[in-house]
Design a protein around this motif. Structure first.
Motif, PDB file in Angstrom:
ATOM      1  N   PHE A 156       2.332 -14.542  -7.178  1.00 34.05           N
ATOM      2  CA  PHE A 156       1.263 -15.274  -7.418  1.00 34.05           C
ATOM      3  C   PHE A 156      -0.193 -14.821  -7.677  1.00 34.05           C
ATOM      4  O   PHE A 156      -0.926 -15.656  -8.268  1.00 34.05           O
ATOM      5  N   SER A 157      -0.419 -13.577  -7.397  1.00 31.34           N
ATOM      6  CA  SER A 157      -1.750 -13.090  -7.723  1.00 31.34           C
ATOM      7  C   SER A 157      -1.690 -12.334  -9.048  1.00 31.34           C
ATOM      8  O   SER A 157      -2.665 -12.736  -9.945  1.00 31.34           O
ATOM      9  N   VAL A 158      -0.600 -11.552  -9.363  1.00 32.50           N
ATOM     10  CA  VAL A 158      -0.519 -10.740 -10.474  1.00 32.50           C
ATOM     11  C   VAL A 158      -0.169 -11.448 -11.757  1.00 32.50           C
ATOM     12  O   VAL A 158      -0.768 -11.647 -12.456  1.00 32.50           O
ATOM     13  N   ASN A 159       0.916 -12.235 -11.482  1.00 30.70           N
ATOM     14  CA  ASN A 159       1.683 -12.858 -12.689  1.00 30.70           C
ATOM     15  C   ASN A 159       1.130 -14.282 -12.980  1.00 30.70           C
ATOM     16  O   ASN A 159       0.726 -14.638 -14.091  1.00 30.70           O
ATOM     17  N   LEU A 160       0.852 -14.932 -11.983  1.00 32.31           N
ATOM     18  CA  LEU A 160       0.429 -16.475 -11.951  1.00 32.31           C
ATOM     19  C   LEU A 160      -1.090 -16.415 -11.853  1.00 32.31           C
ATOM     20  O   LEU A 160      -1.672 -17.438 -12.274  1.00 32.31           O
ATOM     21  N   GLY A 161      -1.711 -15.674 -11.247  1.00 29.17           N
ATOM     22  CA  GLY A 161      -2.940 -15.701 -11.090  1.00 29.17           C
ATOM     23  C   GLY A 161      -3.448 -16.915 -10.084  1.00 29.17           C
ATOM     24  O   GLY A 161      -4.674 -17.131 -10.223  1.00 29.17           O
ATOM     25  N   TRP A 162      -2.680 -17.236  -9.476  1.00 31.52           N
ATOM     26  CA  TRP A 162      -3.100 -18.406  -8.602  1.00 31.52           C
ATOM     27  C   TRP A 162      -4.170 -18.174  -7.188  1.00 31.52           C
ATOM     28  O   TRP A 162      -4.940 -18.675  -7.058  1.00 31.52           O
ATOM     29  N   THR A 163      -3.632 -16.899  -6.650  1.00 29.29           N
ATOM     30  CA  THR A 163      -4.618 -16.601  -5.445  1.00 29.29           C
ATOM     31  C   THR A 163      -5.221 -15.085  -5.673  1.00 29.29           C
ATOM     32  O   THR A 163      -4.785 -14.254  -6.680  1.00 29.29           O
ATOM     33  N   PRO A 164      -6.208 -14.628  -5.133  1.00 21.32           N
ATOM     34  CA  PRO A 164      -6.733 -13.542  -5.108  1.00 21.32           C
ATOM     35  C   PRO A 164      -5.751 -12.626  -4.435  1.00 21.32           C
ATOM     36  O   PRO A 164      -5.167 -12.822  -3.639  1.00 21.32           O
TER      37      PRO A 164
ATOM     38  N   PRO C 250      13.553  10.659   0.628  1.00 25.10           N
ATOM     39  CA  PRO C 250      14.128   9.445   0.184  1.00 25.10           C
ATOM     40  C   PRO C 250      14.011   8.306   1.217  1.00 25.10           C
ATOM     41  O   PRO C 250      15.153   7.966   1.475  1.00 25.10           O
ATOM     42  N   GLU C 251      13.012   7.806   1.863  1.00 24.45           N
ATOM     43  CA  GLU C 251      13.101   6.776   2.932  1.00 24.45           C
ATOM     44  C   GLU C 251      12.715   5.687   2.232  1.00 24.45           C
ATOM     45  O   GLU C 251      11.664   5.339   1.604  1.00 24.45           O
ATOM     46  N   TRP C 252      13.392   4.543   2.570  1.00 26.29           N
ATOM     47  CA  TRP C 252      12.704   2.983   1.842  1.00 26.29           C
ATOM     48  C   TRP C 252      11.457   2.748   2.216  1.00 26.29           C
ATOM     49  O   TRP C 252      10.906   2.419   1.051  1.00 26.29           O
ATOM     50  N   GLY C 253      11.089   2.936   3.298  1.00 29.46           N
ATOM     51  CA  GLY C 253       9.497   2.402   3.461  1.00 29.46           C
ATOM     52  C   GLY C 253       8.716   3.171   2.845  1.00 29.46           C
ATOM     53  O   GLY C 253       7.712   2.986   2.262  1.00 29.46           O
ATOM     54  N   SER C 254       8.785   4.571   2.765  1.00 27.47           N
ATOM     55  CA  SER C 254       7.761   5.423   2.132  1.00 27.47           C
ATOM     56  C   SER C 254       7.905   5.514   0.719  1.00 27.47           C
ATOM     57  O   SER C 254       6.987   5.627  -0.291  1.00 27.47           O
ATOM     58  N   MET C 255       9.220   5.077   0.344  1.00 29.38           N
ATOM     59  CA  MET C 255       9.273   4.839  -1.416  1.00 29.38           C
ATOM     60  C   MET C 255       8.422   3.619  -1.713  1.00 29.38           C
ATOM     61  O   MET C 255       7.795   3.762  -2.665  1.00 29.38           O
ATOM     62  N   LEU C 256       8.441   2.690  -0.837  1.00 28.75           N
ATOM     63  CA  LEU C 256       7.551   1.576  -1.029  1.00 28.75           C
ATOM     64  C   LEU C 256       6.002   1.766  -1.112  1.00 28.75           C
ATOM     65  O   LEU C 256       5.320   1.567  -2.075  1.00 28.75           O
ATOM     66  N   ALA C 257       5.698   2.393  -0.180  1.00 28.64           N
ATOM     67  CA  ALA C 257       4.298   3.032   0.182  1.00 28.64           C
ATOM     68  C   ALA C 257       3.835   3.866  -1.390  1.00 28.64           C
ATOM     69  O   ALA C 257       2.928   3.570  -1.833  1.00 28.64           O
ATOM     70  N   ASP C 258       4.733   4.695  -1.493  1.00 33.74           N
ATOM     71  CA  ASP C 258       4.499   5.778  -2.822  1.00 33.74           C
ATOM     72  C   ASP C 258       4.391   4.879  -4.019  1.00 33.74           C
ATOM     73  O   ASP C 258       3.362   5.066  -4.884  1.00 33.74           O
ATOM     74  N   ALA C 259       4.976   3.751  -4.060  1.00 38.82           N
ATOM     75  CA  ALA C 259       4.945   3.071  -5.318  1.00 38.82           C
ATOM     76  C   ALA C 259       3.740   1.948  -5.432  1.00 38.82           C
ATOM     77  O   ALA C 259       3.723   1.504  -6.460  1.00 38.82           O
ATOM     78  N   LEU C 260       3.144   1.538  -4.317  1.00 36.07           N
ATOM     79  CA  LEU C 260       2.046   0.727  -4.279  1.00 36.07           C
ATOM     80  C   LEU C 260       1.262   0.425  -5.555  1.00 36.07           C
ATOM     81  O   LEU C 260       1.041  -0.455  -5.860  1.00 36.07           O
ATOM     82  N   GLN C 261       0.740   1.848  -5.950  1.00 36.48           N
ATOM     83  CA  GLN C 261      -0.223   1.579  -7.207  1.00 36.48           C
ATOM     84  C   GLN C 261       0.297   1.387  -8.367  1.00 36.48           C
ATOM     85  O   GLN C 261      -0.225   0.975  -9.271  1.00 36.48           O
ATOM     86  N   PHE C 262       1.897   1.191  -8.347  1.00 32.10           N
ATOM     87  CA  PHE C 262       2.483   0.785  -9.590  1.00 32.10           C
ATOM     88  C   PHE C 262       2.942  -0.438  -9.747  1.00 32.10           C
ATOM     89  O   PHE C 262       3.763  -0.949 -10.487  1.00 32.10           O
ATOM     90  N   VAL C 263       2.460  -1.282  -8.586  1.00 29.31           N
ATOM     91  CA  VAL C 263       3.115  -2.504  -8.388  1.00 29.31           C
ATOM     92  C   VAL C 263       3.028  -3.403  -9.559  1.00 29.31           C
ATOM     93  O   VAL C 263       3.864  -4.171 -10.188  1.00 29.31           O
ATOM     94  N   GLN C 264       1.787  -3.381 -10.188  1.00 26.19           N
ATOM     95  CA  GLN C 264       1.419  -4.303 -11.364  1.00 26.19           C
ATOM     96  C   GLN C 264       2.455  -3.779 -12.489  1.00 26.19           C
ATOM     97  O   GLN C 264       2.670  -4.417 -13.612  1.00 26.19           O
TER      98      GLN C 264
END
Lengths: 336, 329, 301
Positions: A156-164, C250-264
């Protein structure tokens, strides 16, 4: 009724004492004494160390120290933050409205959707709708909300841009801090844009934080409703020739709500724990984010004070729920 | 014309080709001012049949009948709305356990006023006055203060009086009482039955009294229907049924009463239990428990026929008992 | 003749199915619970055989394949079926090893809190008086705090690590077991079979663990299954907050945390670990629900 409330209040006292014991000893379990902790990496010379110990009363017997702690707590003195030098209580109070605002919106979201979904699922027991509600709510209940938050943000924020993406309000707006509740403050500011911005910032965090309570409420409402619908007095109500709507919403719901209200009240704990995760992800300037940051900074007075306040709040809300339960349920109200 | 007329009423539960028949092709009538007793063991379909008259059978239960008419109007063809106008107004019902049959969240006054309001209405004051009048009629002391009581503040007998007040609130022409005294103390039972009968006489209502207690209906009912495993096995005027039971099951029920077995050393009990969903026998449903059963009883099912020489009596047996209590072969 | 019919019926009715069989026949009707069970069995097998199943090592960094998308997307390859993370580690491999870690932690947390909880609960029910008051007050206090918050507080003291966070989760899940055991034991302790065991001369230990405990087990089994799911979930949450497993575990939660900055840029680095957490937790919850329905005599009839 007064007697009932009084008795419940009395029951809270030992729990509160237990919590203070917990937070008091919590800090003493940490390797190293508080002075060394305060000094941090720099270290303290032994003479100054002894003086500080005496000054802070740390050389006295543990029981005396505890008494001092209790006295301080009751006076509202929860220590000062190591990193900001601000009183813990003051920091808490400035951040708390943000958490309350978020939690209330999340609860509202959970009730508005969860209650009708649960009622309808119970009334249409065995239908496709019922099965969907049960499946979706169990999924919601199993949801790692930090991941859920990221997914929603991604869509919703990144792809659609609907919410901050994060924060409470767009940086282009400046709203005077009157109540601490951004929704109210932005309304007071007479700037429509500010209010809309605040609202849009609240949507995703509320959904994320409300997901687990939503699942719990829907499931609880359904099972409670099912149980009540099988009761003899529902048959009586129907035998009177009442319309199904009246039977469900007046006769069944009133009784079914009693356990549901308790469950909603008990969600306060879930909400505050969930707030830690939600606020961290959405950069929401609330109590949860504050606590986690304090742990990472090893700001122990904040951790100690924060946990004490949060625990006390939860106890008080549970007490309130208990009393409310008595109001709704006449069987409890009349002694017993 | 009969007030209530039922022909071949069947209530089934479950899906598929062979659903469970809780009530199996029963027919009876109730006239205005008549007391009909329905007797049977638990699980014999007494309650289910009366709930279907009230329109209270829910999915997955299915109600079918050749005729189900109240005062000439066909209940099954009515819309749900029109049906509800009759339910609770012209036909009312009271249940077995008064303690759980009143909604714990509302005062009894509220619940009685609600019954009045839904089938008529009136001002708040009027309704309350009528409700208090009703409480007086069912013999509740200090009705004004009882009006505001919650159900848990009442005893069992008092609760049942409240249920009766609620049921007669709209002057029903037919009252169904489903085991109205089973859950009550023995000392209260007679009082409640007296109350029901007095109300029935004073108002000229039809009354269906469902019970497993033969002694109770013996004194009160005009006619008695005996049910077994969802079917009617015997129907007769009360005075005749007790003297000369025509069906082996009725005979067995009577013999299990202490006052009827004075001559015997011990009470005679019927062996076995009412067949359930999975163990329905072929032929006559009673045959595994019947001391007189023959091969014919195990293969064919008898119909409910008038007893030879007495059209007021019906019996579902190939070999109805004679005056001496032995089967006619 | 009629008598023989009767006897035949009675004989049939007198042969109830064995308890285990009966339980399974109830459990089997719950499709969700079955799906949960099979998922858990599958993931257990994969976790045990991680070395054989996983295509790579969980720590090996493929420098020429950073943030490579999964195979079905443009730029993906069969070498890294679910893609790679920011330092070029195979995500599928890390998920498999993460499964092993999560199940091991869940298991040890449940065993630890279950055994301590049972002992405390039985003590409270058996001795009553001061012992009971002390234990139950402690439990009340622990229940007053949300479990994640309490776990965070404990980790804050002990310091962030995998071991400490497991310990914290074990401690916070303790109260449920204590309460359940005590409630079940209190209901059983007044039964005649306990009295007769006492009369025969059974000592306190025998009474508690041999006589009472087996009859208190059904609710505990259900709670243990649900405890497994909340252990996995809480562990992942702690890992995500940086208070649990530390990188490069390789723990699921910390894998998520490590990946946070690459979400986009790389949706797959966030999506798959989270999906694994969700599915595993859901599977245990489904199974727990099924177990409760199958074991609860109230709902059976």
């Amino acid at each position: 009724m007064l007697q009932f409330i009084f008795r419940r209040l009395l029951l809270v006292v030992p729990t509160f004492i237990g919590i203070t014991l917990l937070t008091f000893f919590l800090i003493r379990l940490i390797p190293g004494d508080p002075i060394e902790l305060l000094a941090g990496e720099r270290g303290v010379d032994p003479a100054r160390h002894a003086m500080l110990m005496a000054q802070m009363g740390l050389d006295q017997p543990i029981l005396v120290q505890y008494m001092h702690y209790i006295a301080d707590v009751l006076r509202g003195n929860l220590g000062t933050s190591i990193s900001t030098r601000e009183p813990v209580l003051h920091e808490f109070l400035t951040l708390f409205p943000a958490t309350v605002e978020l939690s209330l919106c999340a609860t509202l979201f959970a009730i508005i959707i969860g209650l009708p979904a649960g009622i309808l699922a119970a009334v249409k027991r065995g239908s496709v709708f019922d099965h969907s509600v049960m499946t979706i709510s169990l999924t919601g209940y199993s949801m790692p909300i930090f991941w859920w938050a990221l997914l929603l943000m991604l869509v919703f924020s990144v792809n659609l841009g609907w919410t901050p993406v994060s924060g409470r309000i767009d940086v282009t707006y400046w709203v005077d801090d009157v109540t601490g509740f951004m929704l109210i403050d932005s309304l007071l500011s007479d700037d429509k844009g500010a209010f809309i911005s605040t609202l849009s910032h609240l949507i995703l965090p509320s959904i994320v934080l409300g997901t687990i309570p939503l699942a719990v409420i829907a499931r609880m409402t359904r099972s409670s409703m099912l149980e009540v619908l099988g009761e003899d007095y529902i048959r009586t109500a129907r035998a009177k020739g009442l319309a199904p709507k009246r039977v469900i919403f007046i006769h069944a719901l009133r009784n079914a709500l009693i356990p549901v209200i308790t469950v909603i009240g008990l969600q306060v704990g879930t909400l505050l724990a969930g707030a830690i995760l939600t606020e961290t992800i959405f950069a929401w300037p609330g109590v949860g984010k504050w606590l986690i940051e304090a742990i990472h900074r090893r700001d122990y007075p904040v951790v100690q004070g924060g946990i004490l306040i949060v625990a006390t709040l939860i106890i008080l809300v549970n007490l309130l729920v208990d009393i409310l339960y008595g109001v709704v349920n006449p069987r409890i109200r009349h002694n017993k | 014309m009969a007030l209530l007329s039922i022909k071949n009423l069947t209530v089934t539960f479950g899906e598929g080709d062979n659903p469970f028949r809780a009530v199996d092709r029963i027919s009876y009538t109730v006239d205005e001012g008549e007391v009909l007793g329905i007797v049977g063991e638990s699980g014999s379909g007494k309650s289910v049949s009366s709930l279907s008259v009230m329109g209270l059978i829910d999915y997955p239960g299915k109600v079918k009948a050749d005729e189900l008419t109240f005062d000439g109007s066909d209940l099954l063809s009515l819309s749900a709305n029109a049906r509800r106008k009759i339910t609770g107004d012209d036909i009312a019902m009271i249940f077995q356990d008064p303690m759980t049959s009143l909604n714990p969240c509302f005062t009894v006054g509220y619940q009685i006023v609600e019954a009045l309001k839904v089938h008529g209405g009136g001002s708040k004051k009027e309704l309350k006055a009528r409700a208090i009048e009703l409480l007086k009629q069912v013999g509740i002391p200090a009705p004004e203060s009882r009006f505001d009581n919650y159900p848990h503040q009442l005893s069992g007998g008092m609760s049942q009086r409240m249920m009766i007040a609620m049921a007669i609130a709209c002057n029903p022409r037919l009252l169904i009482a489903d085991e109205p005294t089973t859950a009550l103390d023995v000392t209260i039972q007679a009082q409640i039955i007296d109350l029901l009968v007095n109300l029935q006489k004073a108002r000229g209502m039809g009354l269906i009294l469902i019970t497993h207690d033969l002694a109770l209906v013996a004194e009160v009912a005009h006619r008695i229907v005996v049910m077994y495993a969802g079917q009617i096995v015997e129907m007769a005027p009360a005075d005749q049924l007790f003297v000369t039971p025509r069906h082996p099951y009725t005979q067995a029920l009577l013999r299990s009463l202490p006052e009827h077995s004075a001559g015997h050393a011990r009470l005679q009990a019927l062996p076995g239990v009412v067949p359930g969903k999975h163990d329905r026998p072929q032929g006559c449903l009673l045959n595994p428990r019947c001391p007189y059963a023959t091969d014919r009883c195990r293969k064919e099912e008898p119909g409910l026929q008038p007893y030879p020489g007495n059209s007021a009596r019906m019996v579902k047996c190939f070999y109805p008992l004679n005056d001496e209590g032995s089967p006619a072969v | 003749m009629s008598e023989s019919t009767l006897t035949r019926n009675t004989v049939q009715a007198n042969q109830p199915p064995s308890p285990l069989r009966e339980f399974w026949s109830y459990f089997r009707t719950n499709k969700g619970a079955l799906v949960g069970l099979w998922f858990i069995v599958a993931i257990m097998v994969v976790a045990c055989l991680a070395e054989l199943v996983a295509p790579h090592s969980p720590f090996e960094q493929f420098r020429n394949a950073l943030l490579q998308p999964p195979v079905w997307q443009e730029g993906g390859s069969w070498e890294f079926i679910l893609g790679t993370d920011d330092v070029g580690r195979d995500i599928l491999t890390r998920l498999i090893y993460g499964a092993r870690l999560s199940l091991m932690i869940g298991c040890s947390v449940v065993v630890l809190s279950l055994s301590v909880g049972i002992v405390l609960g039985l003590l409270a029910a058996y001795f009553r008086g001061v012992v009971e008051v002390a234990i139950m007050r402690l439990v009340d206090i622990m229940l007053a705090l949300p479990s994640l918050l309490l776990a965070i507080a404990i980790v804050a003291i002990l310091g962030p690590s995998l071991l400490n966070s497991s310990l914290a989760i074990a401690i916070v899940s303790l109260p449920h077991y204590v309460r359940l055991t005590r409630a079940a034991a209190l209901a059983e302790i007044s039964r005649d079979y306990v009295t007769s065991a006492r009369v025969v001369g059974a000592g306190p230990l025998r009474l508690m663990f041999i006589t009472l405990l087996p009859n208190c087990l059904p609710p505990l089994i259900v709670q243990a299954t649900l405890g497994f799911s909340s252990a996995v979930l809480d562990m992942a949450a702690l890992g995500f907050l940086g208070l649990g497993a530390q990188p490069p575990t390789p723990e699921w939660g910390s894998m998520l945390a490590d990946a946070l900055q690459f979400v986009q840029r790389a949706w797959w680095v966030v999506t798959f670990p989270g999906l694994m957490i969700l599915l595993t937790v859901l599977a245990f919850n489904l199974m727990g629900d099924g177990l409760r329905d199958a074991l609860d005599p109230k709902l059976k009839h």
